[in-house]
Design a protein around this motif. Structure first.
Motif, short mmCIF file in Angstrom:
data_model
loop_
_atom_site.label_atom_id
_atom_site.label_comp_id
_atom_site.label_asym_id
_atom_site.label_seq_id
_atom_site.Cartn_x
_atom_site.Cartn_y
_atom_site.Cartn_z
N VAL A 21 -8.87 -6.74 -6.49
CA VAL A 21 -9.56 -6.16 -5.33
C VAL A 21 -10.79 -6.98 -4.99
N THR A 22 -11.53 -7.43 -6.03
CA THR A 22 -12.71 -8.25 -5.80
C THR A 22 -12.36 -9.56 -5.12
N ARG A 23 -11.28 -10.17 -5.58
CA ARG A 23 -10.84 -11.44 -4.99
C ARG A 23 -10.31 -11.24 -3.58
N PHE A 24 -9.63 -10.13 -3.34
CA PHE A 24 -9.08 -9.88 -2.01
C PHE A 24 -10.18 -9.64 -0.98
N ARG A 25 -11.35 -9.19 -1.45
CA ARG A 25 -12.44 -8.99 -0.51
C ARG A 25 -12.88 -10.30 0.13
N ALA A 26 -12.65 -11.41 -0.58
CA ALA A 26 -12.97 -12.72 -0.02
C ALA A 26 -12.01 -13.12 1.08
N LYS A 27 -10.81 -12.47 1.14
CA LYS A 27 -9.80 -12.68 2.17
C LYS A 27 -9.45 -14.15 2.34
N PRO A 28 -8.91 -14.78 1.29
CA PRO A 28 -8.58 -16.20 1.41
C PRO A 28 -7.53 -16.49 2.47
N LYS A 47 -4.75 -9.26 7.99
CA LYS A 47 -4.75 -8.02 7.22
C LYS A 47 -3.35 -7.66 6.75
N ARG A 48 -2.35 -7.95 7.59
CA ARG A 48 -0.97 -7.69 7.17
C ARG A 48 -0.59 -8.58 6.00
N VAL A 49 -0.97 -9.84 6.09
CA VAL A 49 -0.67 -10.78 5.00
C VAL A 49 -1.34 -10.32 3.71
N GLY A 50 -2.61 -9.91 3.83
CA GLY A 50 -3.33 -9.43 2.65
C GLY A 50 -2.68 -8.22 2.02
N LEU A 51 -2.22 -7.29 2.86
CA LEU A 51 -1.56 -6.10 2.32
C LEU A 51 -0.29 -6.47 1.57
N ILE A 58 0.98 -5.50 -6.99
CA ILE A 58 1.18 -4.16 -7.55
C ILE A 58 2.59 -4.00 -8.08
N THR A 59 3.57 -4.53 -7.34
CA THR A 59 4.96 -4.46 -7.79
C THR A 59 5.13 -5.13 -9.14
N SER A 60 4.52 -6.29 -9.30
CA SER A 60 4.59 -7.00 -10.59
C SER A 60 3.96 -6.16 -11.70
N LEU A 209 -1.03 -0.12 8.71
CA LEU A 209 -1.06 -0.67 7.36
C LEU A 209 -1.17 0.44 6.31
N THR A 210 -1.94 1.47 6.63
CA THR A 210 -2.04 2.60 5.70
C THR A 210 -0.69 3.29 5.55
N THR A 211 0.07 3.37 6.64
CA THR A 211 1.40 3.98 6.58
C THR A 211 2.33 3.16 5.69
N VAL A 212 2.28 1.84 5.84
CA VAL A 212 3.10 0.97 4.98
C VAL A 212 2.74 1.19 3.51
#
Length: 231
Positions: A21-28, A47-51, A58-60, A209-212
């Motif tokens: 989550v910390t790394r995702f906040r950087a949004k590479p 945002k779609r790519v990030g999700l 999470i699946t892993s 995105l929340t629905t997905v």
């Protein structure tokens, strides 16, 4: 010892989740989009790519937990162990409230889908009602999970030394933590939809995105529930 390992796995999963989550906040992925030449349009929202990247991680994580679950149960059965199985695994009876909780989560996912359809049609009031209903049903699901933990804790089958009990708590807790994270985003989206200075189109992507994410966690729970019921 097996109980300690199971709880250590839970702690490791939480730490990994926090780091991600910390790394995702950087949004590479946004940097990647910015670096894309003007002639080559990037077909997806950052945002779609990030999700989707987050869902893949999470699946892993859940696959690792389920694999560890079956491996530990297989040790009890003596599969692949020359010296026989480990006799500390005792099958538990899953709390009956899990069925009711599953219905709540399904209804929450349906309500979220209705919110997605409503926001696409520009129906502000219906969007807010469906969003609120989805969040309320999800919170009810989490409360039901807590009641399931209590039911198992005070049942005659409960034993702190039983790895089946530890894995039940680990699997349901990790799923619940991800739902709690989703509720944070849900709350922000709901608050934004209630503001008079925010147009409905400005929250459309957040609702989608929340629905997905809700649909994804529903599928994860159905898989986990099937695993728990079959073992």
């Amino acid at each position: 010892m097996s109980l300690t390992v199971a709880y250590a796995a839970l702690a490791t999963g939480i730490i990994v989740w926090i780091v991600l989550v910390t790394r995702f906040r950087a949004k590479p992925w946004e940097k990647q989009v910015a670096a894309t030449p003007e002639g080559g349009a990037f077909p997806f929202s950052p945002k779609r790519v990030g999700l989707w990247v987050f869902l893949a991680v999470i699946t892993s994580l859940f696959c690792l937990f389920v694999s560890a679950y079956y491996m530990r149960m297989g040790q009890h059965a003596g599969h692949g162990m020359p010296g026989g199985g480990v006799g500390d695994w005792a099958a538990i009876r899953d709390p009956s409230i899990l069925w009711f909780n599953t219905v709540l989560l399904i209804l929450g996912s349906v309500a979220m889908q209705w919110a997605r359809s409503a926001v696409a049609r520009g129906q502000a009031e219906q969007t807010r009602v469906c969003l609120f209903a989805a969040g309320l049903l999800t919170i009810a699901f989490l409360i039901g999970q807590w009641l399931a933990w209590r039911e198992l804790r005070y049942s005659e089958l409960f034993s702190p030394a039983n790895p089946a009990v530890a894995f039940f708590y680990v699997l349901t807790a990790v799923h619940g933590l991800h739902l709690l994270g989703g509720l944070v985003v849900w709350a922000r989206t709901l608050v934004r939809s209630l503001r008079k200075d925010v147009e409905l189109i400005d929250v459309r992507l957040s609702v989608e995105l929340t629905t997905v994410y809700w649909h994804y966690l529903l599928l994860v729970w159905l898989g986990l529930f099937a695993v728990l019921l079959s073992t």
